[in-house]
Design a protein around this motif. Structure first.
Motif, PDB file in Angstrom:
ATOM      1  N   SER A  21       0.834  -1.205   0.000  1.00 57.91           N
ATOM      2  CA  SER A  21       0.000   0.000   0.000  1.00 57.91           C
ATOM      3  C   SER A  21       0.865   1.251   0.000  1.00 57.91           C
ATOM      4  CB  SER A  21      -0.945   0.005   1.207  1.00 57.91           C
ATOM      5  OG  SER A  21      -0.222   0.157   2.411  1.00 57.91           O
ATOM      6  N   ALA A  22       2.104   1.139   0.478  1.00 64.54           N
ATOM      7  CA  ALA A  22       3.000   2.306   0.512  1.00 64.54           C
ATOM      8  C   ALA A  22       3.365   2.762  -0.900  1.00 64.54           C
ATOM      9  CB  ALA A  22       4.264   1.992   1.311  1.00 64.54           C
ATOM     10  N   SER A  23       3.625   1.793  -1.792  1.00 59.95           N
ATOM     11  CA  SER A  23       4.000   2.147  -3.162  1.00 59.95           C
ATOM     12  C   SER A  23       2.810   2.103  -4.119  1.00 59.95           C
ATOM     13  CB  SER A  23       5.080   1.195  -3.680  1.00 59.95           C
ATOM     14  OG  SER A  23       4.563  -0.120  -3.811  1.00 59.95           O
ATOM     15  N   GLY A  24       1.758   1.386  -3.732  1.00 59.29           N
ATOM     16  CA  GLY A  24       0.608   1.242  -4.612  1.00 59.29           C
ATOM     17  C   GLY A  24       0.896   0.387  -5.826  1.00 59.29           C
ATOM     18  N   THR A  25       1.871  -0.525  -5.697  1.00 65.25           N
ATOM     19  CA  THR A  25       2.251  -1.366  -6.834  1.00 65.25           C
ATOM     20  C   THR A  25       2.315  -2.833  -6.430  1.00 65.25           C
ATOM     21  OG1 THR A  25       4.619  -1.148  -6.369  1.00 65.25           O
ATOM     22  CG2 THR A  25       3.637   0.471  -7.876  1.00 65.25           C
ATOM     23  N   LEU A  26       2.219  -3.695  -7.437  1.00 64.70           N
ATOM     24  CA  LEU A  26       2.465  -5.123  -7.301  1.00 64.70           C
ATOM     25  C   LEU A  26       3.761  -5.411  -8.038  1.00 64.70           C
ATOM     26  CD1 LEU A  26       1.442  -7.957  -6.429  1.00 64.70           C
ATOM     27  CD2 LEU A  26       0.387  -8.126  -8.693  1.00 64.70           C
ATOM     28  N   ASP A  27       4.759  -5.919  -7.322  1.00 64.02           N
ATOM     29  CA  ASP A  27       6.041  -6.245  -7.945  1.00 64.02           C
ATOM     30  C   ASP A  27       5.849  -7.493  -8.801  1.00 64.02           C
ATOM     31  OD1 ASP A  27       8.663  -6.722  -8.683  1.00 64.02           O
ATOM     32  OD2 ASP A  27       9.465  -6.401  -6.676  1.00 64.02           O
ATOM     33  N   THR A  28       6.062  -7.385 -10.091  1.00 69.68           N
ATOM     34  CA  THR A  28       5.836  -8.506 -11.000  1.00 69.68           C
ATOM     35  C   THR A  28       7.083  -9.351 -11.226  1.00 69.68           C
ATOM     36  OG1 THR A  28       6.217  -7.065 -12.906  1.00 69.68           O
ATOM     37  CG2 THR A  28       3.926  -7.358 -12.184  1.00 69.68           C
ATOM     38  N   ARG A  29       8.163  -9.034 -10.516  1.00 66.47           N
ATOM     39  CA  ARG A  29       9.357  -9.890 -10.558  1.00 66.47           C
ATOM     40  C   ARG A  29       9.188 -10.943  -9.465  1.00 66.47           C
ATOM     41  NH1 ARG A  29      13.575  -5.434  -9.241  1.00 66.47           N
ATOM     42  NH2 ARG A  29      11.909  -5.128  -7.757  1.00 66.47           N
ATOM     43  N   PRO A  30       8.940 -12.199  -9.831  1.00 68.14           N
ATOM     44  CA  PRO A  30       8.650 -13.177  -8.786  1.00 68.14           C
ATOM     45  C   PRO A  30       9.894 -13.661  -8.054  1.00 68.14           C
ATOM     46  CG  PRO A  30       8.680 -14.257 -10.901  1.00 68.14           C
ATOM     47  CD  PRO A  30       8.864 -12.779 -11.162  1.00 68.14           C
ATOM     48  N   MET A  31       9.658 -14.087  -6.836  1.00 64.22           N
ATOM     49  CA  MET A  31      10.613 -14.894  -6.097  1.00 64.22           C
ATOM     50  C   MET A  31      10.208 -16.334  -6.417  1.00 64.22           C
ATOM     51  SD  MET A  31      12.506 -12.741  -4.458  1.00 64.22           S
ATOM     52  CE  MET A  31      13.292 -13.755  -3.228  1.00 64.22           C
ATOM     53  N   VAL A  32      11.151 -17.170  -6.856  1.00 61.92           N
ATOM     54  CA  VAL A  32      10.815 -18.504  -7.342  1.00 61.92           C
ATOM     55  C   VAL A  32      11.572 -19.550  -6.536  1.00 61.92           C
ATOM     56  CG1 VAL A  32      10.856 -20.040  -9.358  1.00 61.92           C
ATOM     57  CG2 VAL A  32      10.388 -17.600  -9.658  1.00 61.92           C
ATOM     58  N   GLY A  33      10.876 -20.611  -6.167  1.00 65.32           N
ATOM     59  CA  GLY A  33      11.522 -21.697  -5.438  1.00 65.32           C
ATOM     60  C   GLY A  33      10.516 -22.691  -4.912  1.00 65.32           C
ATOM     61  N   GLY A  34      10.934 -23.443  -3.900  1.00 60.88           N
ATOM     62  CA  GLY A  34      10.061 -24.464  -3.347  1.00 60.88           C
ATOM     63  C   GLY A  34      10.521 -24.935  -1.989  1.00 60.88           C
ATOM     64  N   PHE A  35       9.792 -25.921  -1.491  1.00 62.51           N
ATOM     65  CA  PHE A  35      10.025 -26.468  -0.158  1.00 62.51           C
ATOM     66  C   PHE A  35      10.716 -27.818  -0.231  1.00 62.51           C
ATOM     67  CE2 PHE A  35       7.070 -23.325   1.224  1.00 62.51           C
ATOM     68  CZ  PHE A  35       7.258 -23.177   2.586  1.00 62.51           C
ATOM     69  N   THR A  36      11.581 -28.049   0.736  1.00 61.36           N
ATOM     70  CA  THR A  36      12.093 -29.369   1.056  1.00 61.36           C
ATOM     71  C   THR A  36      11.788 -29.560   2.534  1.00 61.36           C
ATOM     72  OG1 THR A  36      13.867 -29.195  -0.578  1.00 61.36           O
ATOM     73  CG2 THR A  36      14.111 -30.870   1.149  1.00 61.36           C
ATOM     74  N   GLY A  37      10.874 -30.452   2.823  1.00 62.49           N
ATOM     75  CA  GLY A  37      10.443 -30.626   4.209  1.00 62.49           C
ATOM     76  C   GLY A  37       9.759 -29.378   4.711  1.00 62.49           C
ATOM     77  N   ASN A  38      10.196 -28.904   5.883  1.00 60.49           N
ATOM     78  CA  ASN A  38       9.567 -27.713   6.489  1.00 60.49           C
ATOM     79  C   ASN A  38      10.290 -26.411   6.153  1.00 60.49           C
ATOM     80  OD1 ASN A  38      11.884 -27.972   8.033  1.00 60.49           O
ATOM     81  ND2 ASN A  38      10.860 -27.616   9.979  1.00 60.49           N
ATOM     82  N   ARG A  39      11.182 -26.455   5.160  1.00 61.00           N
ATOM     83  CA  ARG A  39      11.947 -25.260   4.786  1.00 61.00           C
ATOM     84  C   ARG A  39      11.750 -24.954   3.305  1.00 61.00           C
ATOM     85  NH1 ARG A  39      16.826 -23.512   2.724  1.00 61.00           N
ATOM     86  NH2 ARG A  39      17.842 -21.812   3.864  1.00 61.00           N
ATOM     87  N   GLY A  40      11.359 -23.712   3.027  1.00 58.26           N
ATOM     88  CA  GLY A  40      11.208 -23.267   1.645  1.00 58.26           C
ATOM     89  C   GLY A  40      12.222 -22.186   1.330  1.00 58.26           C
ATOM     90  N   GLU A  41      12.830 -22.263   0.155  1.00 61.51           N
ATOM     91  CA  GLU A  41      13.795 -21.246  -0.257  1.00 61.51           C
ATOM     92  C   GLU A  41      13.414 -20.727  -1.640  1.00 61.51           C
ATOM     93  OE1 GLU A  41      18.579 -20.876  -0.919  1.00 61.51           O
ATOM     94  OE2 GLU A  41      17.855 -21.973   0.850  1.00 61.51           O
ATOM     95  N   PHE A  42      13.444 -19.389  -1.779  1.00 59.50           N
ATOM     96  CA  PHE A  42      12.972 -18.720  -2.983  1.00 59.50           C
ATOM     97  C   PHE A  42      13.969 -17.624  -3.349  1.00 59.50           C
ATOM     98  CE2 PHE A  42       9.720 -20.377  -0.317  1.00 59.50           C
ATOM     99  CZ  PHE A  42       8.920 -21.094  -1.184  1.00 59.50           C
ATOM    100  N   HIS A  43      14.243 -17.465  -4.651  1.00 61.90           N
ATOM    101  CA  HIS A  43      15.239 -16.497  -5.103  1.00 61.90           C
ATOM    102  C   HIS A  43      14.661 -15.609  -6.195  1.00 61.90           C
ATOM    103  CE1 HIS A  43      18.789 -18.222  -3.061  1.00 61.90           C
ATOM    104  NE2 HIS A  43      18.030 -19.294  -3.072  1.00 61.90           N
ATOM    105  N   GLY A  44      15.184 -14.392  -6.266  1.00 62.41           N
ATOM    106  CA  GLY A  44      14.769 -13.470  -7.305  1.00 62.41           C
ATOM    107  C   GLY A  44      15.643 -12.237  -7.317  1.00 62.41           C
ATOM    108  N   GLU A  45      15.212 -11.265  -8.099  1.00 65.93           N
ATOM    109  CA  GLU A  45      15.927  -9.996  -8.240  1.00 65.93           C
ATOM    110  C   GLU A  45      15.161  -8.909  -7.496  1.00 65.93           C
ATOM    111  OE1 GLU A  45      18.880  -9.779  -9.747  1.00 65.93           O
ATOM    112  OE2 GLU A  45      18.771 -11.908 -10.241  1.00 65.93           O
ATOM    113  N   GLU A  46      15.882  -8.005  -6.917  1.00 67.46           N
ATOM    114  CA  GLU A  46      15.311  -6.878  -6.187  1.00 67.46           C
ATOM    115  C   GLU A  46      16.132  -5.648  -6.553  1.00 67.46           C
ATOM    116  OE1 GLU A  46      12.787  -4.960  -4.240  1.00 67.46           O
ATOM    117  OE2 GLU A  46      12.568  -7.083  -3.755  1.00 67.46           O
ATOM    118  N   THR A  47      15.577  -4.500  -6.276  1.00 68.29           N
ATOM    119  CA  THR A  47      16.321  -3.259  -6.431  1.00 68.29           C
ATOM    120  C   THR A  47      16.452  -2.626  -5.059  1.00 68.29           C
ATOM    121  OG1 THR A  47      15.427  -2.951  -8.644  1.00 68.29           O
ATOM    122  CG2 THR A  47      16.399  -1.020  -7.592  1.00 68.29           C
ATOM    123  N   HIS A  48      17.675  -2.297  -4.686  1.00 72.19           N
ATOM    124  CA  HIS A  48      17.920  -1.638  -3.401  1.00 72.19           C
ATOM    125  C   HIS A  48      18.705  -0.359  -3.661  1.00 72.19           C
ATOM    126  CE1 HIS A  48      18.678  -0.952   0.784  1.00 72.19           C
ATOM    127  NE2 HIS A  48      19.975  -0.909   0.541  1.00 72.19           N
TER     128      HIS A  48
END
Length: 151
Positions: free
Chosen positions: A79-106
């Motif tokens: 709500s702060a930016s009023g946008t939906l980031d369309t660059r996804p974080m992609v990954g999955g779970f192994t057991g009770n741990r999920g790891e996801f990677h993507g690109e961000e701008t800082h």
């Protein structure tokens, strides 16, 4: 495909966010949140909205599972930016741990981003975000959310 079924329901969330990521700073801001999550597509999609009452804003997350790749794509809206980031974080779970990677701008520059979900038990979960400025050689955790199921 039902990896995010654990998240369905209402949660109290303790947020800790690093004030100045990738600067060597160790100054954190801690603030509360309240999250309501739902499951969709028989477990192949998940949606949640989180309120940050002391910050005066909200966020939402859409997660969609691709049965062909067996991977999740995660999208964030604010709500702060009023946008939906369309660059996804992609990954999955192994057991009770999920790891996801993507690109961000800082601060105007691209960085790698990693989410880690840990399902502690039916009543607790943890989400962490980390940035890497050296293409994944090193990671700095800059936001954690500790979820406790609301009664």
């Amino acid at each position: 495909m039902n990896d995010f079924d654990f998240l369905a329901g209402t949660w109290d969330v303790v947020n800790r966010r690093l004030l100045k990521p990738l600067t060597g700073s160790d100054e954190w801001d801690e603030f509360p949140g309240r999250s309501v999550a739902t499951r969709h597509f028989d477990g192949a999609a998940s949606f949640d909205e989180i309120a940050f009452p002391t910050k005066g804003r909200h966020g939402l997350t859409v997660r969609v599972y691709n049965p062909g790749t067996r991977l999740w794509s995660i999208y964030w809206g604010s709500s702060a930016s009023g946008t939906l980031d369309t660059r996804p974080m992609v990954g999955g779970f192994t057991g009770n741990r999920g790891e996801f990677h993507g690109e961000e701008t800082h601060e105007g520059r691209p960085v790698r981003c990693r989410f880690v979900w840990t399902v502690v038990d039916e009543q607790r979960a943890r989400w962490e975000q980390a940035f890497s400025a050296d293409d994944g050689q090193t990671w700095e955790t800059n936001w954690t959310m500790d979820f406790t199921r609301a009664s």
